[in-house]
Design a protein around this motif. Sequence first.
Motif, PDB file in Angstrom:
ATOM      1  N   TYR A   1      -5.233  -0.986   2.457  1.00  0.00           N
ATOM      2  CA  TYR A   1      -5.884  -2.300   2.589  1.00  0.00           C
ATOM      3  C   TYR A   1      -5.226  -3.067   3.739  1.00  0.00           C
ATOM      4  O   TYR A   1      -4.002  -3.120   3.856  1.00  0.00           O
ATOM      5  CB  TYR A   1      -5.734  -3.057   1.274  1.00  0.00           C
ATOM      6  CG  TYR A   1      -6.402  -4.398   1.237  1.00  0.00           C
ATOM      7  CD1 TYR A   1      -7.690  -4.587   1.722  1.00  0.00           C
ATOM      8  CD2 TYR A   1      -5.745  -5.489   0.677  1.00  0.00           C
ATOM      9  CE1 TYR A   1      -8.302  -5.826   1.662  1.00  0.00           C
ATOM     10  CE2 TYR A   1      -6.354  -6.736   0.610  1.00  0.00           C
ATOM     11  CZ  TYR A   1      -7.626  -6.893   1.109  1.00  0.00           C
ATOM     12  OH  TYR A   1      -8.229  -8.124   1.053  1.00  0.00           O
TER      13      TYR A   1
ATOM     14  N   ASN B   1       0.831  -1.221   0.000  1.00  0.00           N
ATOM     15  CA  ASN B   1       0.000   0.000   0.000  1.00  0.00           C
ATOM     16  C   ASN B   1       0.860   1.264   0.000  1.00  0.00           C
ATOM     17  O   ASN B   1       0.629   2.191  -0.772  1.00  0.00           O
ATOM     18  CB  ASN B   1      -0.908   0.032   1.235  1.00  0.00           C
ATOM     19  CG  ASN B   1      -1.861  -1.136   1.299  1.00  0.00           C
ATOM     20  OD1 ASN B   1      -2.359  -1.590   0.276  1.00  0.00           O
ATOM     21  ND2 ASN B   1      -2.127  -1.642   2.503  1.00  0.00           N
TER      22      ASN B   1
ATOM     23  N   LYS C   1      -6.426   3.240  10.034  1.00  0.00           N
ATOM     24  CA  LYS C   1      -7.237   4.434  10.271  1.00  0.00           C
ATOM     25  C   LYS C   1      -6.304   5.586  10.649  1.00  0.00           C
ATOM     26  O   LYS C   1      -5.673   5.521  11.720  1.00  0.00           O
ATOM     27  CB  LYS C   1      -8.219   4.162  11.418  1.00  0.00           C
ATOM     28  CG  LYS C   1      -9.268   5.214  11.541  1.00  0.00           C
ATOM     29  CD  LYS C   1     -10.366   4.780  12.484  1.00  0.00           C
ATOM     30  CE  LYS C   1     -11.336   5.927  12.666  1.00  0.00           C
ATOM     31  NZ  LYS C   1     -11.795   6.048  14.032  1.00  0.00           N
TER      32      LYS C   1
HETATM   33  C1  LIG Z   1       0.832  -6.687  12.084  1.00  0.00           C
HETATM   34  C2  LIG Z   1       0.066  -5.445  11.678  1.00  0.00           C
HETATM   35  C3  LIG Z   1      -0.070  -4.381  12.568  1.00  0.00           C
HETATM   36  C4  LIG Z   1      -0.798  -3.236  12.215  1.00  0.00           C
HETATM   37  N1  LIG Z   1      -0.922  -2.207  13.118  1.00  0.00           N
HETATM   38  C5  LIG Z   1      -1.651  -1.113  12.772  1.00  0.00           C
HETATM   39  C6  LIG Z   1      -1.827  -0.046  13.700  1.00  0.00           C
HETATM   40  O1  LIG Z   1      -1.326  -0.055  14.826  1.00  0.00           O
HETATM   41  N2  LIG Z   1      -2.594   1.025  13.314  1.00  0.00           N
HETATM   42  C7  LIG Z   1      -3.183   1.103  12.073  1.00  0.00           C
HETATM   43  O2  LIG Z   1      -3.883   2.084  11.790  1.00  0.00           O
HETATM   44  N3  LIG Z   1      -2.979   0.113  11.162  1.00  0.00           N
HETATM   45  C8  LIG Z   1      -2.253  -0.985  11.472  1.00  0.00           C
HETATM   46  N4  LIG Z   1      -2.071  -1.994  10.558  1.00  0.00           N
HETATM   47  C9  LIG Z   1      -2.598  -1.812   9.176  1.00  0.00           C
HETATM   48  C10 LIG Z   1      -1.474  -1.440   8.180  1.00  0.00           C
HETATM   49  O3  LIG Z   1      -0.716  -0.343   8.672  1.00  0.00           O
HETATM   50  C11 LIG Z   1      -2.047  -1.073   6.812  1.00  0.00           C
HETATM   51  O4  LIG Z   1      -2.675  -2.193   6.226  1.00  0.00           O
HETATM   52  C12 LIG Z   1      -0.987  -0.514   5.875  1.00  0.00           C
HETATM   53  O5  LIG Z   1      -1.600   0.029   4.728  1.00  0.00           O
HETATM   54  C13 LIG Z   1       0.046  -1.552   5.453  1.00  0.00           C
HETATM   55  O6  LIG Z   1       0.972  -0.911   4.608  1.00  0.00           O
HETATM   56  P1  LIG Z   1       1.909  -1.684   3.574  1.00  0.00           P
HETATM   57  O7  LIG Z   1       1.032  -2.497   2.643  1.00  0.00           O
HETATM   58  O8  LIG Z   1       2.626  -0.575   2.862  1.00  0.00           O
HETATM   59  O9  LIG Z   1       2.837  -2.526   4.389  1.00  0.00           O
HETATM   60  C14 LIG Z   1      -1.379  -3.160  10.910  1.00  0.00           C
HETATM   61  C15 LIG Z   1      -1.226  -4.223  10.007  1.00  0.00           C
HETATM   62  C16 LIG Z   1      -0.521  -5.360  10.376  1.00  0.00           C
HETATM   63  C17 LIG Z   1      -0.387  -6.511   9.386  1.00  0.00           C
END
Ligand SMILES: Cc1cc2nc3c(=O)[nH]c(=O)nc-3n(C[C@H](O)[C@H](O)[C@H](O)COP(=O)(O)O)c2cc1C
Length: 147
Positions: free
Chosen positions: A113, A14, A84
């Motif tokens: 996502y 993402n 969020k």
């Molecule tokens: C292990 C894990 C922990 C996460 N912790 C948070 C969080 O603390 N707060 C939040 O808003 N999203 C959280 N997320 C959602 C991710 O930040 C979000 O899906 C993001 O777009 C992933 O980015 P990427 O695809 O570039 O890695 C988490 C996702 C995963 C898999």
Amino acid sequence: MKTAIIYASKHHGNTYQLVKAISERHPITEIHAEIQSQADLSDYDLIGFASGIDFGRFYPSVEAFLRNNLPANKQVFFLYTCAKPRKGFTTAIEEEAKKRNAILLGEYGCRGYNTYGPWKLVGGMNRNHPTKAELDGAVRFYESLLK
Ligand SMILES: Cc1cc2nc3c(=O)[nH]c(=O)nc-3n(C[C@H](O)[C@H](O)[C@H](O)COP(=O)(O)O)c2cc1C
């Protein structure tokens, strides 16, 4: 103006979509922090750090990259995607940047996502994010830094 963006985008790619939206329109050096842990950033005027949010902060590889490579007195900015958006996701990495007397230019964050934990069972949340409007928002944010 010479720009580098250091990123990790492990969950669904993402955050890389934000980086790519910017790099398609502007010359930037992309550095994948999961693959490359060292780089000489001394020639860059603007340095971005981009990450998905992982338990409230940037991925460890991106934070480590900053700790190990950010020269003093650089202009820095932050990009992220998350479940969020809220204030505070950049607090930890900003603290590290401040130790190097960085000039903090700001942050851009949007939804991405997410299929973490139980969300996987229902097809995930924020399907189709980042949207085109959110990607355009990232580009506009970057362009505001160039003025
Ligand atoms: C292990 C894990 C922990 C996460 N912790 C948070 C969080 O603390 N707060 C939040 O808003 N999203 C959280 N997320 C959602 C991710 O930040 C979000 O899906 C993001 O777009 C992933 O980015 P990427 O695809 O570039 O890695 C988490 C996702 C995963 C898999």
